[in-house]
Design an enzyme around this catalytic site. Structure first.
Site, PDB file in Angstrom:
ATOM      1  N   ARG A 247       0.652  -1.306  -0.085  1.00 58.04           N
ATOM      2  CA  ARG A 247      -0.140   0.119  -0.646  1.00 58.04           C
ATOM      3  C   ARG A 247       0.911   1.523   0.153  1.00 58.04           C
ATOM      4  O   ARG A 247       0.266   2.035   0.936  1.00 58.04           O
ATOM      5  CB  ARG A 247      -0.611  -0.300   1.650  1.00 58.04           C
ATOM      6  CG  ARG A 247      -1.909  -1.236   1.041  1.00 58.04           C
ATOM      7  CD  ARG A 247      -3.318  -0.695   2.152  1.00 58.04           C
ATOM      8  NE  ARG A 247      -3.904  -1.961   2.210  1.00 58.04           N
ATOM      9  CZ  ARG A 247      -3.675  -2.753   2.689  1.00 58.04           C
ATOM     10  NH1 ARG A 247      -3.167  -2.315   3.820  1.00 58.04           N
ATOM     11  NH2 ARG A 247      -4.796  -4.151   2.545  1.00 58.04           N
TER      12      ARG A 247
ATOM     13  N   LYS B 216       2.834  10.899 -11.388  1.00 57.36           N
ATOM     14  CA  LYS B 216       2.265  10.329 -12.431  1.00 57.36           C
ATOM     15  C   LYS B 216       2.670   8.914 -12.508  1.00 57.36           C
ATOM     16  O   LYS B 216       4.454   8.742 -12.623  1.00 57.36           O
ATOM     17  CB  LYS B 216       1.913  10.189 -13.952  1.00 57.36           C
ATOM     18  CG  LYS B 216       0.399  11.713 -13.905  1.00 57.36           C
ATOM     19  CD  LYS B 216       0.939  12.276 -14.961  1.00 57.36           C
ATOM     20  CE  LYS B 216      -1.106  12.901 -15.225  1.00 57.36           C
ATOM     21  NZ  LYS B 216      -0.875  13.319 -16.750  1.00 57.36           N
TER      22      LYS B 216
ATOM     23  N   GLU C 217       9.546  18.373 -24.228  1.00 54.63           N
ATOM     24  CA  GLU C 217       9.329  18.351 -23.662  1.00 54.63           C
ATOM     25  C   GLU C 217       9.570  19.896 -23.168  1.00 54.63           C
ATOM     26  O   GLU C 217       8.648  20.767 -22.171  1.00 54.63           O
ATOM     27  CB  GLU C 217       9.484  17.168 -22.346  1.00 54.63           C
ATOM     28  CG  GLU C 217       8.795  16.102 -22.555  1.00 54.63           C
ATOM     29  CD  GLU C 217       7.224  15.613 -22.747  1.00 54.63           C
ATOM     30  OE1 GLU C 217       6.287  16.769 -22.273  1.00 54.63           O
ATOM     31  OE2 GLU C 217       6.603  14.781 -23.042  1.00 54.63           O
TER      32      GLU C 217
ATOM     33  N   LYS D  50       6.899  22.899 -14.133  1.00 56.92           N
ATOM     34  CA  LYS D  50       5.623  22.179 -13.376  1.00 56.92           C
ATOM     35  C   LYS D  50       5.865  21.398 -12.177  1.00 56.92           C
ATOM     36  O   LYS D  50       4.412  21.462 -11.841  1.00 56.92           O
ATOM     37  CB  LYS D  50       6.851  20.501 -13.981  1.00 56.92           C
ATOM     38  CG  LYS D  50       5.856  19.643 -13.596  1.00 56.92           C
ATOM     39  CD  LYS D  50       5.971  18.574 -14.454  1.00 56.92           C
ATOM     40  CE  LYS D  50       4.712  17.084 -14.506  1.00 56.92           C
ATOM     41  NZ  LYS D  50       5.056  15.659 -15.493  1.00 56.92           N
TER      42      LYS D  50
ATOM     43  N   GLU E 230      -5.153  16.422 -11.794  1.00 57.36           N
ATOM     44  CA  GLU E 230      -5.462  17.226 -13.610  1.00 57.36           C
ATOM     45  C   GLU E 230      -7.216  17.510 -13.850  1.00 57.36           C
ATOM     46  O   GLU E 230      -7.655  17.303 -14.770  1.00 57.36           O
ATOM     47  CB  GLU E 230      -5.043  15.718 -14.071  1.00 57.36           C
ATOM     48  CG  GLU E 230      -4.803  16.408 -15.902  1.00 57.36           C
ATOM     49  CD  GLU E 230      -4.141  15.450 -16.760  1.00 57.36           C
ATOM     50  OE1 GLU E 230      -3.204  15.122 -16.561  1.00 57.36           O
ATOM     51  OE2 GLU E 230      -5.100  15.289 -17.389  1.00 57.36           O
TER      52      GLU E 230
ATOM     53  N   ARG F 260      -3.548  21.371 -14.667  1.00 60.43           N
ATOM     54  CA  ARG F 260      -2.422  19.854 -15.201  1.00 60.43           C
ATOM     55  C   ARG F 260      -3.070  19.943 -16.370  1.00 60.43           C
ATOM     56  O   ARG F 260      -1.287  18.836 -17.428  1.00 60.43           O
ATOM     57  CB  ARG F 260      -2.552  19.114 -14.269  1.00 60.43           C
ATOM     58  CG  ARG F 260      -1.368  18.084 -14.507  1.00 60.43           C
ATOM     59  CD  ARG F 260      -0.713  17.347 -13.340  1.00 60.43           C
ATOM     60  NE  ARG F 260       0.179  16.221 -13.844  1.00 60.43           N
ATOM     61  CZ  ARG F 260       0.915  15.694 -12.804  1.00 60.43           C
ATOM     62  NH1 ARG F 260       0.011  15.729 -11.060  1.00 60.43           N
ATOM     63  NH2 ARG F 260       1.919  14.793 -13.473  1.00 60.43           N
TER      64      ARG F 260
ATOM     65  N   ASN G  87      -0.597  18.182 -21.075  1.00 60.59           N
ATOM     66  CA  ASN G  87      -0.390  17.816 -22.202  1.00 60.59           C
ATOM     67  C   ASN G  87      -0.820  18.243 -23.447  1.00 60.59           C
ATOM     68  O   ASN G  87      -1.523  17.406 -24.536  1.00 60.59           O
ATOM     69  CB  ASN G  87      -2.404  16.301 -21.989  1.00 60.59           C
ATOM     70  CG  ASN G  87      -2.224  15.959 -20.897  1.00 60.59           C
ATOM     71  OD1 ASN G  87      -1.019  15.462 -20.370  1.00 60.59           O
ATOM     72  ND2 ASN G  87      -3.732  15.933 -19.981  1.00 60.59           N
TER      73      ASN G  87
ATOM     74  N   HIS H  58      -0.048  16.285 -26.930  1.00 62.36           N
ATOM     75  CA  HIS H  58       0.153  14.584 -26.119  1.00 62.36           C
ATOM     76  C   HIS H  58      -1.330  13.443 -26.890  1.00 62.36           C
ATOM     77  O   HIS H  58      -0.897  11.870 -27.055  1.00 62.36           O
ATOM     78  CB  HIS H  58      -0.073  14.525 -24.668  1.00 62.36           C
ATOM     79  CG  HIS H  58       1.043  15.281 -24.469  1.00 62.36           C
ATOM     80  ND1 HIS H  58       1.902  16.246 -24.571  1.00 62.36           N
ATOM     81  CD2 HIS H  58       1.590  14.062 -23.534  1.00 62.36           C
ATOM     82  CE1 HIS H  58       3.603  15.482 -23.865  1.00 62.36           C
ATOM     83  NE2 HIS H  58       3.375  14.285 -23.451  1.00 62.36           N
TER      84      HIS H  58
ATOM     85  N   HIS I 164      -0.610  10.858 -28.503  1.00 61.36           N
ATOM     86  CA  HIS I 164      -0.944   9.213 -28.304  1.00 61.36           C
ATOM     87  C   HIS I 164      -1.378   8.100 -29.467  1.00 61.36           C
ATOM     88  O   HIS I 164      -1.068   6.911 -29.163  1.00 61.36           O
ATOM     89  CB  HIS I 164      -1.614   9.392 -27.200  1.00 61.36           C
ATOM     90  CG  HIS I 164      -0.441   9.673 -25.986  1.00 61.36           C
ATOM     91  ND1 HIS I 164      -1.414  10.174 -24.694  1.00 61.36           N
ATOM     92  CD2 HIS I 164       0.161   9.515 -25.525  1.00 61.36           C
ATOM     93  CE1 HIS I 164      -0.858   9.816 -23.986  1.00 61.36           C
ATOM     94  NE2 HIS I 164       1.080  10.446 -23.895  1.00 61.36           N
TER      95      HIS I 164
ATOM     96  N   HIS J  52       8.080   9.123 -27.494  1.00 58.25           N
ATOM     97  CA  HIS J  52       7.699  10.276 -26.922  1.00 58.25           C
ATOM     98  C   HIS J  52       7.231  11.663 -27.188  1.00 58.25           C
ATOM     99  O   HIS J  52       6.848  11.939 -27.359  1.00 58.25           O
ATOM    100  CB  HIS J  52       7.106   9.583 -25.743  1.00 58.25           C
ATOM    101  CG  HIS J  52       6.380  10.226 -24.970  1.00 58.25           C
ATOM    102  ND1 HIS J  52       4.922  10.450 -24.595  1.00 58.25           N
ATOM    103  CD2 HIS J  52       6.022  11.501 -23.988  1.00 58.25           C
ATOM    104  CE1 HIS J  52       4.797  11.085 -24.538  1.00 58.25           C
ATOM    105  NE2 HIS J  52       5.280  12.243 -23.340  1.00 58.25           N
TER     106      HIS J  52
HETATM  107  N1  GLY Z   1       3.249  14.711 -18.048  1.00 60.96           N
HETATM  108  C1  GLY Z   1       2.325  15.441 -17.637  1.00 60.96           C
HETATM  109  C2  GLY Z   1       1.868  15.641 -16.408  1.00 60.96           C
HETATM  110  O1  GLY Z   1       2.814  15.247 -15.263  1.00 60.96           O
HETATM  111  O2  GLY Z   1       0.846  15.635 -15.355  1.00 60.96           O
END
Ligand code: GLY
Length: 382
Positions: free
Chosen positions: A140, A162, A204, A246, A256, A260, A264, A267, A271, A285
């Site tokens: 956990r 993330k 990025e 960030k 998000e 946040r 993206n 993205h 993606h 990526h």
């Molecule tokens: N890579 C996008 C984020 O961390 O929200």
């Protein structure tokens, strides 16, 4: 936010520290992102000063293990940490799957880990995402320190909590939000990185300028060459600035629910392309994000949100550093790409939600973007 950290510790190298404090939001302890040259040599101290001596289990991959694993084990041992058997995963995006998560969890549990142990993710985004997910699940939740070795991981994936794996339903579709206890960014790790990976990480970095700060985009235009050619000052400036952007976004919106999502940018297009190329080496990526950002600005210009000049500025800068600005040959057409975009986890109730821009540095989340407009951009780029 970026500051000298001499009051926290006294490492023999100049460091920058960016802090993330989510203690109000979710009670996770605040943590530092420490950025500097040759910092891996100080990893034992950096961890010990913040988290005390621990039983540590290093997770890495087959590319990184020969370069840094023994050295890291030695510095941890010298600083009084106890080493549990490390886990070396196969390198590559295809490792971010259920099979490797299963293997990793079994190895972590078999190593005799307990709730006070520490997992150390030493590697790029794949290692960081997998180790982060395993750390959040094992017993956990076991503390994790991220030690990113690629530019992409240093400016994006190691920061903000993330974690995830890819599944048949798409990229990062199984994962958790699980903040690390410390991020140690050793810029000298970039020296062993192939140029292609440097460029992919650079996408990025430039993303933060395109989202939030036109002046930073201009800095990128002036300094990209130096940064990619190994100039330490340029690298440290760009990494510290990126982590700072960030950190601000993650502190405003960890889960998000709003801001946040701006991270993206590029993205959702990206993606779809990554999925169409089977998450393979055909398209990294960061390369997919680079193309996706060019497409997002093209769409923004077509919709009259930003000028065509700005969209060409974005494309021209991205092309100038050797990143792709068009998709590679794809085995599928516009219909399938549209389906992959709709499948992306950012799609809400079947409607296409995309990050678009009202200009450079002025990204926003656009809901209900018309499918015909998106199709037209794919048709133009394929
Ligand atoms: N890579 C996008 C984020 O961390 O929200």
């Amino acid at each position: 936010m970026v500051e000298s950290s001499s009051d926290v510790m006294a490492p023999p190298v100049e460091t920058h520290t960016v802090s993330i404090d989510l203690s109000q939001a979710n009670r996770t302890p605040p943590y530092d992102i420490v950025i500097g040259d040759n910092l891996f040599a100080n990893a034992g101290e950096l961890i010990g000063q913040r988290l005390s001596a621990r039983r540590c289990l290093i997770v890495t991959d087959t590319n990184i293990a020969p370069l840094y694993l023994k050295r890291l084990e030695a510095v941890l041992d010298a600083s009084g940490h106890t080493l549990l058997p490390s886990v070396t995963l196969p390198a590559g995006e295809s490792s971010k799957d259920y099979v490797n998560l299963h293997v990793l969890l079994n190895r972590i549990l078999a190593a005799g880990i307990d709730r006070s142990s520490l997992i150390i993710a030493l590697g790029g985004g794949v290692v960081g995402d997998l180790a982060g997910l395993a750390a959040s699940l094992a017993m956990r939740g076991i503390d994790i320190v991220q030690m990113p070795t690629t530019l992409l991981a240093q400016v994006d994936s190691s920061v903000g909590g993330k974690t995830g794996i890819n599944t048949d339903a798409g990229k990062n579709t199984v994962g958790t939000f699980y903040q690390p206890r410390l991020v140690i960014i050793d810029v000298s790790a970039l020296d062993s990185l192939p140029l292609r990976e440097m460029r992919a990480g650079y996408a990025e970095i430039v993303k933060y300028g395109l989202i939030k700060d036109a002046a930073f985009f201009n800095w990128c235009r002036a300094h990209a060459g130096k940064l990619l050619n190994g100039d330490r000052a340029a690298q440290i400036h760009a990494i510290a600035a990126s982590c700072n952007y960030k950190a601000q976004v993650v502190m405003a919106d960890e889960r998000e629910a709003g801001e946040r999502a701006l991270l993206n940018l590029g993205h959702t297009f990206g993606h779809a392309m990554e999925s169409a190329t089977g998450f393979s080496n055909a398209l990294m990526h960061g390369e997919a994000v680079a193309i996706g950002m060019v497409m997002a600005f093209r769409l923004s210009a077509q919709l009259g949100l930003c000028s065509h000049t700005e969209s060409y500025d974005v494309r021209d800068h991205i092309a100038s550093v050797g990143l792709p600005v068009k998709p590679p040959a794809l085995a599928c057409g516009v219909d399938q790409l549209m389906a992959l975009m709709a499948q992306d986890k950012k799609a809400v109730a079947g409607k296409l939600t995309l990050v678009l821009a009202r200009g450079i540095g002025k990204a926003f989340v656009a809901k209900d973007v018309r499918e015909t407009e998106v199709r037209a951009v794919w048709a133009e780029f394929l």
